[in-house]
Design an enzyme around this catalytic site. Structure first.
Site, PDB file in Angstrom:
ATOM      1  N   ASP A 127       0.832  -1.207   0.000  1.00  0.00           N
ATOM      2  CA  ASP A 127       0.000   0.000   0.000  1.00  0.00           C
ATOM      3  C   ASP A 127       0.869   1.261   0.000  1.00  0.00           C
ATOM      4  O   ASP A 127       0.579   2.222  -0.706  1.00  0.00           O
ATOM      5  CB  ASP A 127      -0.900   0.028   1.242  1.00  0.00           C
ATOM      6  CG  ASP A 127      -2.160  -0.815   1.075  1.00  0.00           C
ATOM      7  OD1 ASP A 127      -2.632  -0.981  -0.067  1.00  0.00           O
ATOM      8  OD2 ASP A 127      -2.677  -1.302   2.097  1.00  0.00           O
ATOM      9  N   LEU A 128       1.919   1.245   0.815  1.00  0.00           N
ATOM     10  CA  LEU A 128       2.815   2.401   0.857  1.00  0.00           C
ATOM     11  C   LEU A 128       3.476   2.617  -0.500  1.00  0.00           C
ATOM     12  O   LEU A 128       3.514   3.730  -1.030  1.00  0.00           O
ATOM     13  CB  LEU A 128       3.920   2.211   1.907  1.00  0.00           C
ATOM     14  CG  LEU A 128       3.522   2.118   3.378  1.00  0.00           C
ATOM     15  CD1 LEU A 128       4.781   1.991   4.246  1.00  0.00           C
ATOM     16  CD2 LEU A 128       2.716   3.325   3.812  1.00  0.00           C
TER      17      LEU A 128
END
Lengths: 426, 426
Positions: B164-165
């Site tokens: 996600d990052l």
């Protein structure tokens, strides 16, 4: 490159390891002309494992796809001057210096005297200039104590260099934001980005810094469960393992439907006075739910489970090894336009990724392999610095520049190939 | 915002969970005007754990710092039209739509008819539009089988949502590359970015896809060791745990010096015919080296170890919990200009991060907290769409827009506070 979004941007990269080279790779795949400066014979990560029998590093070639390479001996004053001239050369609309190995002769201050609109980006370990790598940052985040079965006594490191990835893409973003500003205002910028700052700011954005600052209860290791919702790994009757996630209410409904749990979940909810459509209740009741799902999945073959989960629209995935990923998953194959086959000198023909983003209605350009060391030394000096063939020949003669190297093409470069092969099976 | 690099860019964000909101947050902290569209009462992640006793989500407020919020009922046709008008409004030099919840009325095709130079970015799970989240992508990468003590039978998920990052920052980068192009050419762009493509392309860039494609030996779990060099966790005499890394030759020399191992390492190298300055030999000999380092570290207090490692310039870090990080580490404190104290409604005063990058010689602007739902509904309609107070009042009366909400400020919003408190100690 894959797309030309950053056409007109020239990046001089002086880098090693992951974050800075991956930042440069990202800029290159989206259209920047990225010129990697290397020491003659290669920098400190040039032989990093894994390496091919002939000595070429798969690590290095993977991180430097699509860049141009110039090999310079910067111990010589003339080498230093050449590199400074490349960074500050006119003839492109945006000039960027990207480095994680800062040195005085490449300081922003001295270079911006020659090119006031220079954008420089220095990636550091810590903001005070001290060393840090992904591993020595990650241990400080608290995540190893809550990963899997991790604890204070038995922390579990991450194998994926997640902070390096985040740092690389964050740096590519920040550089590009400076490029966007430059295109409006003509201003340069001096950016510094610390790996540890990327990690700790991300933790603030994810809420974990605030949780800790407000002295909320510390997160505990919860195995493979998803925090704050429902999700866990399950084994099928034929011993395949799947990860099932029910983060949103819609995903939860799909799971209940797929596993035919409507009736039993309803009975449990009425009896306990809970509502598993609510993620908070779902997280609290995860053992109960997992027991039911495990029973359903464990009674069926992988093929049946996959079909039922897909039919109901469940969010799930399969556990597989890296080899199985490449052999079996269509997302990592030529069926996915993000991937193509490329030929890398010293490595051979292999699958490689271009830009992760897809620009609708725009053609993807071919993914180019990593260069040989100094492959573009002459071309770059002609293109960028407009040196004559005579001057370039003289630089070669005096050992200021080199390239292209031949080593990786033939087995037994710096070390014997037998030795390399031993390393591969370690 | 921290810096104004992206001033003149307006982003309309329609998002949930991590990747898309974090992408918007990143654009906001570097100068874009990010307007978050929310459903009246909040979207699907608005109450996500952890939540404060009054019901406000620390997760949501952390990911939406510094954005403006407009709350619209898009089930009403007029609500849909309002949102479309916001995306395509003139009056800014670059217009961006950022979403991970695509819908037909916000399709690039239909919106670009009204604003041909629109940049839209859709974040997806998989490129075919099917659902995937960090967990269901990560299981497919192969990493869980080689993390810590992980295996095929006992894979270990990551707790950090690393993909996600990476996806958030990669998307912020790609959007900004399109903004940079727009500023030169006036062209719009339709970007699509799949979480799984971000993961698998990153694996290609790290070399692991190529390793697997070339059928090199599969990576095995090696506990907390660093692959391809030397690094491991060690315990001090007083039971503190440290991570020590010797990736580069310089880091290795520092470690040998700090632990006074010059003589014994020399003897081992001569006897075995190896050179631990070579990372390949170092990786092969990691058990021998670790035994020596463990003996040295285990015989000393943490204070002595820290002093000696620092004095020699060793690359190392401490294992600590998230609370210890926030309480003890100066990198996560007001001593680091990246952090400041902010006041978030419904949460209180807490440490929060601005932009990770530092722009030398430029002032950092204050980090702003997350908005209340609909906090800027009226202001945005006045600013961007130039609606009259009368029209805005009418939209409120007809329930098309709402805000600012009051719930988070007082305990017992949607659910009772007692119940929320229970959740916090789960």
């Amino acid at each position: 490159m894959t797309y030309r979004l950053l056409a007109g941007t020239r990046v001089i990269e002086s880098s090693a390891f992951i974050a800075a080279p991956l930042c440069g790779l990202t800029l290159a795949q989206y259209g920047a002309d990225v010129i990697r400066f290397d020491l003659i014979g290669g920098g400190i990560d040039y032989r990093r494992l894994p390496v091919m029998p002939g000595g070429r590093s798969v690590y290095w070639t993977s991180l430097n796809k699509g860049k141009r390479s110039i090999a310079i001996d910067i111990r010589k004053p003339e080498g230093k001057e050449l590199l400074r001239a490349l960074v500050t050369a006119p003839g492109t609309d945006t000039a960027v210096l990207l480095t994680n190995v800062p040195s005085a002769f490449l300081s922003h201050q001295s270079l911006s005297a020659a090119r006031p609109d220079l954008i420089s980006c220095t990636i550091e370990g810590n903001a005070d200039g001290s060393t840090a790598v992904d591993y020595t940052v990650h241990c400080a985040t608290g995540y190893p104590m809550i990963t899997g079965t991790g604890s204070r006594e038995h922390p579990i490191n991450q194998t994926l260099p997640a902070w390096d990835l985040a740092c690389a893409y964050h740096a590519a973003f920040a550089v590009t934001a400076a490029v966007a500003q430059h295109r409006v205002s003509g201003q340069g910028a001096e950016l510094r980005i610390a790996l540890s700052d990327v990690a700790f700011t991300a933790m603030s954005h994810l809420g974990t810094v605030t949780e800790a600052a407000l002295a909320m209860p510390e997160r505990q290791a919860i195995g493979n469960d998803i925090y704050g919702a429902f999700g866990r790994d399950f084994v099928t009757k034929d011993d395949r393992r799947v990860m099932v996630a029910a983060v949103s209410a819609r995903q939860w409904q799909a799971l209940v439907q797929a596993c035919a749990l409507t009736e039993v979940i309803g009975a449990i909810e009425r009896t306990l006075g809970v509502s598993y459509a609510d993620e908070e209740d779902r997280f609290e009741g995860r053992e109960i739910i997992a027991g039911l799902v495990a029973r359903w999945i464990g009674a069926r073959s992988f093929a049946d489970v996959a079909q039922a989960l897909d039919a109901a629209g469940v969010c799930w995935g399969i556990y597989q090894s890296m080899r199985e990923l490449v052999q079996n998953d269509p997302r990592v194959s030529l069926n996915n336009p993000v991937f193509s086959d490329i030929e890398t000198a010293g490595v051979g023909r292999h699958l490689a990724a271009g830009a992760a983003a897809r620009l609708v209605d725009q053609e993807r350009l071919p993914t180019r392999p990593a260069p040989l060391l100094g492959e573009h030394s002459d071309e770059i000096l002609r293109d960028v610095l407009h040196l004559s063939d005579l001057s370039i020949a003289s630089l070669h003669d005096r050992g200021v520049i080199a390239g292209p190297e031949q080593d990786p093409l033939t087995p037994g470069g710096r070390r014997s190939s037998a030795r390399r092969e031993t390393a591969l099976v370690t």
